[in-house]
Design a protein around this motif. Sequence first.
Motif, PDB file in Angstrom:
ATOM      1  N   GLN A 142      -3.081   5.085  -7.551  1.00  0.00           N
ATOM      2  CA  GLN A 142      -2.129   4.965  -6.439  1.00  0.00           C
ATOM      3  C   GLN A 142      -0.692   5.096  -6.952  1.00  0.00           C
TER       4      GLN A 142
ATOM      5  N   ASN B 207       5.344  -3.117 -10.354  1.00  0.00           N
ATOM      6  CA  ASN B 207       4.055  -3.237  -9.671  1.00  0.00           C
ATOM      7  C   ASN B 207       3.645  -4.698  -9.816  1.00  0.00           C
TER       8      ASN B 207
ATOM      9  N   ASN C 111      -0.061  -4.622  -5.983  1.00  0.00           N
ATOM     10  CA  ASN C 111      -1.513  -4.394  -5.905  1.00  0.00           C
ATOM     11  C   ASN C 111      -1.902  -2.920  -5.989  1.00  0.00           C
ATOM     12  N   PHE C 112      -1.117  -2.091  -6.668  1.00  0.00           N
ATOM     13  CA  PHE C 112      -1.462  -0.680  -6.826  1.00  0.00           C
ATOM     14  C   PHE C 112      -2.278  -0.487  -8.100  1.00  0.00           C
ATOM     15  N   ASN C 113      -3.338   0.331  -8.010  1.00  0.00           N
ATOM     16  CA  ASN C 113      -4.020   0.730  -9.241  1.00  0.00           C
ATOM     17  C   ASN C 113      -3.308   1.961  -9.815  1.00  0.00           C
TER      18      ASN C 113
ATOM     19  N   PRO D   7      -7.400  -1.282  -3.421  1.00  0.00           N
ATOM     20  CA  PRO D   7      -7.031  -0.875  -4.786  1.00  0.00           C
ATOM     21  C   PRO D   7      -7.958  -1.355  -5.911  1.00  0.00           C
TER      22      PRO D   7
ATOM     23  N   PHE E  31       0.842  -1.200   0.000  1.00  0.00           N
ATOM     24  CA  PHE E  31       0.000   0.000   0.000  1.00  0.00           C
ATOM     25  C   PHE E  31       0.874   1.246   0.000  1.00  0.00           C
TER      26      PHE E  31
ATOM     27  N   GLU F 163      -7.558   2.709   1.041  1.00  0.00           N
ATOM     28  CA  GLU F 163      -6.578   2.435  -0.023  1.00  0.00           C
ATOM     29  C   GLU F 163      -6.865   1.118  -0.754  1.00  0.00           C
TER      30      GLU F 163
END
Length: 296
Positions: free
Chosen positions: A145, A162, A140-142, A291, A117, A289
């Motif tokens: 983010q 990522n 796991n970042f979109n 995602p 995160f 947060e």
Amino acid sequence: MDSKRQVKLNDGHFIPVLGFGTYAPPETAKSEAQEVTQFAIEVGFRHIDCAHVYQNEEQVGQAIRSKIADGTVKREDIFYTSKLWLTSLRQELVRSALEKSLKNLQLDYVDLYIIHFPLAVKALEKCKDAGLTKSIGVSNFNHKQLEKILNKPGLKYKPVCNQVECHPYLNQRKLLDFCKSHDIVLVAYAALGSQRLKEWVNLDLPVLLEDPVLCAIANKHKQTPALVALRYQIQRGVVVLAKSYNKKRIKENIQVFDFELTPEDMKAIDGINRNIRYYEFLPGVSHPEYPFLEEY
């Protein structure tokens, strides 16, 4: 290492395109992690993906060190990834969490350290400066983010990768294009549509490796659907993790370099995308947060 088997990261280091995933369910004996990691290195894997939360870094570290000791590899031949767990996201806990992983591994550094995160980037930068990790990345970042990190004032190092769920039923085309445009490598976990971990995964979803399109392409190339799913990722510029504790499959997975998919095959596999996510991490859905509410 053959240039087709690795890609350059935005900080100048190289990551092998095929990684060996070491997670196993709690009922698996920890000693197995050592045995299969040693075997994976023997058959040719050079990228080992692990994490503190897997609770087997000690055994995986022993495996790596034993293969260095017997001359199979040097430390610099191995690309080792570890991950910061959610209990250590506070800035002041990050370095000690990484040091604990290094102590368990009995290694001087990791090649890549990843967070889940967007909360601890500053502390990660300090770990890189201290030489405890060569590269830093996220998981796991979109895209929003990622943008938040990339636009952070005073950002010293942008994430090199990522790591996200990615397979032919969730091909992450938009996120992949976004990452490529910012020189961030997409790393695929659950690349075979992992459905065997019942504590994490919705078992009602269709089984990826039974997909008729994948099976037809596999038959054409005299390969398995699993190898076709792995090869698909490599050809689209994705670093792919293959997780197995089965020696026959571990040996088979390294054969991903022995064949090539045609442009028609690639297009056909692109066409089976269904935006199916096997790992939804639903306990975190109410977190600000979380995602996966964004399209990508």
